[in-house]
Write a protein that holds these residues in place. Structure first.
Motif, PDB file in Angstrom:
ATOM      1  N   ALA A 167       0.729  -1.202   0.038  1.00 54.31           N
ATOM      2  CA  ALA A 167       0.016   0.040  -0.107  1.00 54.31           C
ATOM      3  C   ALA A 167       0.807   1.080  -0.037  1.00 54.31           C
ATOM      4  N   ILE A 168       2.010   1.192   0.862  1.00 55.68           N
ATOM      5  CA  ILE A 168       2.989   2.533   0.693  1.00 55.68           C
ATOM      6  C   ILE A 168       3.271   2.514  -0.611  1.00 55.68           C
ATOM      7  N   ILE A 169       3.774   1.559  -1.436  1.00 53.24           N
ATOM      8  CA  ILE A 169       4.361   1.876  -2.480  1.00 53.24           C
ATOM      9  C   ILE A 169       3.248   2.475  -3.331  1.00 53.24           C
ATOM     10  N   VAL A 170       2.085   1.707  -3.434  1.00 51.12           N
ATOM     11  CA  VAL A 170       1.205   2.152  -4.359  1.00 51.12           C
ATOM     12  C   VAL A 170       0.611   3.681  -4.422  1.00 51.12           C
ATOM     13  N   VAL A 171       0.497   4.013  -2.883  1.00 46.65           N
ATOM     14  CA  VAL A 171       0.165   5.489  -2.617  1.00 46.65           C
ATOM     15  C   VAL A 171       1.220   6.195  -2.945  1.00 46.65           C
ATOM     16  N   TRP A 172       2.392   6.018  -2.876  1.00 46.59           N
ATOM     17  CA  TRP A 172       3.653   6.765  -2.732  1.00 46.59           C
ATOM     18  C   TRP A 172       3.635   7.132  -4.530  1.00 46.59           C
ATOM     19  N   MET A 173       3.392   6.114  -5.195  1.00 44.27           N
ATOM     20  CA  MET A 173       3.294   6.314  -6.595  1.00 44.27           C
ATOM     21  C   MET A 173       2.038   7.034  -7.163  1.00 44.27           C
ATOM     22  N   GLY A 174       1.030   6.896  -6.447  1.00 44.88           N
ATOM     23  CA  GLY A 174      -0.618   7.245  -6.970  1.00 44.88           C
ATOM     24  C   GLY A 174      -0.576   8.808  -6.402  1.00 44.88           C
ATOM     25  N   VAL A 175       0.081   9.156  -5.493  1.00 43.88           N
ATOM     26  CA  VAL A 175      -0.084  10.654  -4.884  1.00 43.88           C
ATOM     27  C   VAL A 175       0.253  11.760  -5.764  1.00 43.88           C
ATOM     28  N   PRO A 176       1.378  11.767  -6.507  1.00 48.99           N
ATOM     29  CA  PRO A 176       1.926  12.841  -7.178  1.00 48.99           C
ATOM     30  C   PRO A 176       0.943  13.370  -8.263  1.00 48.99           C
ATOM     31  N   PHE A 177       0.324  12.423  -8.993  1.00 49.75           N
ATOM     32  CA  PHE A 177      -0.481  12.955 -10.123  1.00 49.75           C
ATOM     33  C   PHE A 177      -1.897  13.620  -9.612  1.00 49.75           C
ATOM     34  N   VAL A 178      -2.381  12.816  -8.475  1.00 51.72           N
ATOM     35  CA  VAL A 178      -3.615  13.441  -8.055  1.00 51.72           C
ATOM     36  C   VAL A 178      -3.543  14.705  -7.192  1.00 51.72           C
ATOM     37  N   ALA A 179      -2.288  14.767  -6.556  1.00 51.62           N
ATOM     38  CA  ALA A 179      -2.054  16.243  -5.716  1.00 51.62           C
ATOM     39  C   ALA A 179      -1.836  17.238  -6.829  1.00 51.62           C
ATOM     40  N   ILE A 180      -0.992  17.099  -7.785  1.00 52.19           N
ATOM     41  CA  ILE A 180      -0.881  18.039  -8.781  1.00 52.19           C
ATOM     42  C   ILE A 180      -1.943  18.583  -9.535  1.00 52.19           C
ATOM     43  N   THR A 181      -2.660  17.513  -9.884  1.00 58.88           N
ATOM     44  CA  THR A 181      -3.975  17.789 -10.613  1.00 58.88           C
ATOM     45  C   THR A 181      -5.066  18.675  -9.893  1.00 58.88           C
ATOM     46  N   LEU A 182      -5.328  18.176  -8.422  1.00 55.28           N
ATOM     47  CA  LEU A 182      -6.073  18.691  -7.500  1.00 55.28           C
ATOM     48  C   LEU A 182      -5.645  20.246  -7.271  1.00 55.28           C
ATOM     49  N   TYR A 183      -4.266  20.104  -7.175  1.00 58.34           N
ATOM     50  CA  TYR A 183      -3.658  21.719  -6.838  1.00 58.34           C
ATOM     51  C   TYR A 183      -3.996  22.662  -8.153  1.00 58.34           C
ATOM     52  N   ALA A 184      -3.859  22.157  -9.426  1.00 57.59           N
ATOM     53  CA  ALA A 184      -3.968  23.018 -10.462  1.00 57.59           C
ATOM     54  C   ALA A 184      -5.586  23.009 -10.553  1.00 57.59           C
ATOM     55  N   ALA A 185      -6.214  22.500 -10.277  1.00 61.99           N
ATOM     56  CA  ALA A 185      -7.735  22.919 -10.042  1.00 61.99           C
ATOM     57  C   ALA A 185      -8.237  23.829  -9.052  1.00 61.99           C
ATOM     58  N   MET A 186      -7.445  23.716  -7.860  1.00 61.16           N
ATOM     59  CA  MET A 186      -7.733  24.554  -6.922  1.00 61.16           C
ATOM     60  C   MET A 186      -7.047  26.022  -7.328  1.00 61.16           C
ATOM     61  N   THR A 187      -6.117  26.166  -8.272  1.00 60.29           N
ATOM     62  CA  THR A 187      -5.707  27.591  -8.618  1.00 60.29           C
ATOM     63  C   THR A 187      -6.857  28.122  -9.435  1.00 60.29           C
ATOM     64  N   GLN A 188      -7.674  27.356 -10.085  1.00 61.91           N
ATOM     65  CA  GLN A 188      -8.576  27.881 -11.007  1.00 61.91           C
ATOM     66  C   GLN A 188      -9.869  28.454 -10.311  1.00 61.91           C
ATOM     67  N   ILE A 189     -10.027  28.286  -8.950  1.00 61.05           N
ATOM     68  CA  ILE A 189     -11.194  28.551  -8.131  1.00 61.05           C
ATOM     69  C   ILE A 189     -10.973  30.316  -8.315  1.00 61.05           C
ATOM     70  N   PRO A 190     -11.978  30.936  -8.374  1.00 62.29           N
ATOM     71  CA  PRO A 190     -12.007  32.342  -8.443  1.00 62.29           C
ATOM     72  C   PRO A 190     -11.710  32.721  -6.944  1.00 62.29           C
ATOM     73  N   ARG A 191     -10.850  33.809  -6.903  1.00 65.39           N
ATOM     74  CA  ARG A 191     -10.472  34.140  -5.703  1.00 65.39           C
ATOM     75  C   ARG A 191     -11.637  34.664  -4.765  1.00 65.39           C
ATOM     76  N   ASP A 192     -12.539  35.654  -5.769  1.00 66.89           N
ATOM     77  CA  ASP A 192     -13.708  36.239  -4.950  1.00 66.89           C
ATOM     78  C   ASP A 192     -14.537  35.380  -4.448  1.00 66.89           C
ATOM     79  N   VAL A 193     -14.897  34.245  -4.815  1.00 64.31           N
ATOM     80  CA  VAL A 193     -15.699  33.164  -4.148  1.00 64.31           C
ATOM     81  C   VAL A 193     -15.235  32.780  -3.025  1.00 64.31           C
ATOM     82  N   VAL A 194     -14.000  32.724  -2.639  1.00 67.07           N
ATOM     83  CA  VAL A 194     -13.431  32.031  -1.342  1.00 67.07           C
ATOM     84  C   VAL A 194     -13.648  33.544  -0.450  1.00 67.07           C
ATOM     85  N   GLU A 195     -12.909  34.706  -0.862  1.00 69.92           N
ATOM     86  CA  GLU A 195     -13.084  35.659  -0.225  1.00 69.92           C
ATOM     87  C   GLU A 195     -14.797  36.301   0.151  1.00 69.92           C
ATOM     88  N   ALA A 196     -15.579  36.063  -0.525  1.00 74.85           N
ATOM     89  CA  ALA A 196     -17.032  36.189  -0.287  1.00 74.85           C
ATOM     90  C   ALA A 196     -17.354  35.513   1.010  1.00 74.85           C
TER      91      ALA A 196
END
Lengths: 277, 314
Positions: B182-211
């Motif tokens: 499981a450690i090996i599978v998670v270590w190999m699986g996290v980077p793709f998911v994390a980078i994609t999620l991070y990229a998606a988070m940067t697309q969230i409009p700032r004003d929505v969060v600020e509101a």
């Protein structure tokens, strides 16, 4: 103020921890590959390769079948990437530039095919290739890899081709270029990044593939590099980590280099697809 | 030459028709190589797999004896076999727990990426890419080395921290075998998911969060009620993809089994089908297991496909 400062420190620490966990195994692989057997087997591990040695690499190069495996891997990879690029590009042009009967079913088929777990098809691939006398041949393995990279490549290239404005091509044709010339001077340069990205993707998949190579190339002289490494690893039985890590490093380096080149397209492509809706 | 109105036009019409006919044939010519390859080398083996699962096909048939049709016998055999059920159960459990871990860790890493200073963020992204780029086999072999019984780093570290792990074997017992896998599978699986999620988070409009912040929502409430719902579609896709990938795990399990794991107690579906068919020459039973695997995957895929077809115009 102190609370927010503490949380900033915590965040920073967590970030550093993530960084360390991500890179450490890769570092440990390279580090071990440069260390002497006597240091590897000492009760206290040393975290730097000093005193270092190239002995592990020399041993790998002298291993039986390493060079044949390298040659097999290279041949299968180059053949797969070249053929896949050509075939996938033609199909991508067809589905993104023309409306024809069966187009939609073809695209849906491509999507569904990508979901079939390759691991479940090993048995029948073995049987079918055996029937065609293609077990232990470069052609057999290349055909296998071709059909596993094609769906993804067609799907991705289709997007790249569709993004080239048709008007540009038509403008070139109005200016007197033939259809073929317009294609080479206008379309191809615009699609080039997509071609590069997908071919590197195919390269990585093919170069890394282990299971099908294990089943289809079951004689030592026909092994590819991953199969060779696992055979070497099994044979060493935990007594030659320096050699195994040197072999791992040699296999991983080209992939890491190419991957770092291509990843930008992979993430942005995936994101574009996901956010659009 | 002077042209008359009548006949040349007819010729032109004829030429245009011929061109259109040629163009009508062209797309088929272009897809032909791909369709042919996929049909012959992918669809045919898939059909062959189905056929095998309804036949008796063992060592005798491998050497030329005719294969008899046995109807659903192969499926009846595996469904009545306790080992098949425990393998299936193990596969599902391993898949779900690694996916849950991957998604949880990746989400946390993605949030971290949005919070840390720029230089650390760049370093983290490069590190994640490096881990992502490791070939599955070499990654597994490196982790095998770190968990090595005699000279492994993990045993050394745990012993230094006060445990008694000298000479501890991680692969001998199923639960700890699966923890390493499981450690090996998670270590190999996290980077793709994390980078994609991070990229998606940067697309969230700032004003929505600020509101939401102005409305008095704390950081946790903002994350739960604003960020997560906005990311729901991409989280769904990533979860589906991870399930698909981890359900078919093979290399990590296979290599760890060779390194000292107890095969019977650590098989997952893919490895199980492989061992039955290639290892014991029972192609019929192996094919039945593989068919079950394909059907389960297609079932899981439906969700993903629906999302995909909805977001991409075909």
């Amino acid at each position: 103020v102190t609370a927010s400062r503490r949380s900033r420190v915590l965040t920073y620490g967590a970030g550093v921890l993530v960084l360390l966990i991500a890179i450490f195994p890769v570092y440990w692989m390279v580090n071990t590959s440069f260390r002497r057997a006597i240091d590897i087997q000492s009760p206290d591990p040393s975290f730097f390769p000093s005193p270092g040695t190239l002995e592990n690499y020399r041993k790998v190069f002298d291993t039986e079948f390493f060079w044949t495996a390298a040659r097999n891997s290279l041949m299968v990879t180059l053949l797969t990437v070249g053929l896949a690029l050509l075939v996938a590009f033609l199909a991508a042009v067809a589905v993104s530039r023309f409306r024809f009967r069966g187009r939609k079913s073809f695209i849906v088929a491509i999507l569904i095919i990508q979901m079939i777990p390759a691991e479940a098809l090993i048995i029948s691939f073995f049987k079918v290739l055996d029937g065609w006398h293609l077990i232990n041949t470069i052609i057999g393995l290349t055909l296998t890899y071709l059909v596993f990279v094609l769906p993804f490549m067609i799907w991705t290239l289709r997007g790249f081709v569709a993004n080239v404005p048709r008007e540009l091509e038509e403008a070139a044709m109005v200016d007197g270029s033939s259809r073929i010339r317009a294609f080479f001077t206008v379309t191809l340069p615009l699609v080039a990044p997509g071609l590069v990205a997908t071919s590197i993707f195919a390269f990585i998949l093919t170069w890394n593939e282990f299971i099908y190579a294990l089943v289809i190339m079951n004689r030592p002289e026909h092994q590819t590099l991953p199969v060779w490494l696992q055979a070497f690893n099994e044979g060493a039985r935990g007594t030659d980590w320096g050699g195994v890590m040197a072999g791992s490093t040699l296999i991983a380096i080209p992939v890491i280099a190419f991957f770092l080149l291509v990843q930008r397209w992979v993430t942005s492509g995936l994101l574009a697809g996901a956010v659009k809706g | 030459m002077a042209t008359r109105v009548g006949s040349p036009t007819r010729i032109q019409i004829g030429a245009a028709r011929a061109r259109r006919r040629r163009v009508r044939g062209l797309p088929y010519l272009l897809v032909a190589p791909a369709a042919l390859l996929l049909g012959l080398v992918l669809a045919y083996p898939l059909v062959r797999l189905g056929v095998l699962s309804f036949q008796e096909y063992g060592l005798r048939q491998q050497f030329g004896a005719p294969a008899d049709w046995v109807g659903l016998d192969n499926f009846r055999r595996i469904l009545g076999d306790g080992e098949f059920w425990s393998v299936l159960w193990r596969t599902v459990l391993f898949c779900l727990s690694t996916v849950a871990l991957t998604m949880g860790v990746a989400l946390a890493v993605a949030v971290l990426l949005t919070r840390v200073p720029r230089h650390l963020r760049l370093a983290m992204l490069s590190g994640l890419l490096l881990a992502w780029a490791m070939p599955p086999l070499t990654a597994t072999v490196v982790w095998q080395w770190m968990f090595d019984t005699q000279y492994g780093l993990v045993n050394w570290l745990l012993t230094r921290l006060g445990g008694d792990f000298a000479g501890h074997s991680w692969l001998a017992e199923p639960l700890s075998f699966y923890s390493v896998a499981a450690i090996i599978v998670v270590w190999m699986g996290v980077p793709f998911v994390a980078i994609t999620l991070y990229a998606a988070m940067t697309q969230i409009p700032r004003d929505v969060v600020e509101a939401a912040a102005i409305d008095g929502a704390g950081p946790w409430a903002r994350f739960r009620d604003v960020t997560v719902p906005l990311l729901a579609p991409i989280i769904a896709i990533l979860t589906a993809l991870s399930i698909l990938w981890n359900f078919r795990v093979f290399t990590q399990i296979y290599v760890l089994q060779k390194a000292g794991g107890v095969t019977e107690e650590t098989n997952v579906l893919g490895v199980y089908a492989y061992r039955i068919a290639i290892g014991e020459n029972r192609f019929d039973t192996g094919a039945a297991v593989a068919i079950v695997m394909v059907l389960l995957t297609l079932l899981l895929t439906l969700v993903y496909l629906r999302q995909m077809v909805r977001t991409e115009e075909l």
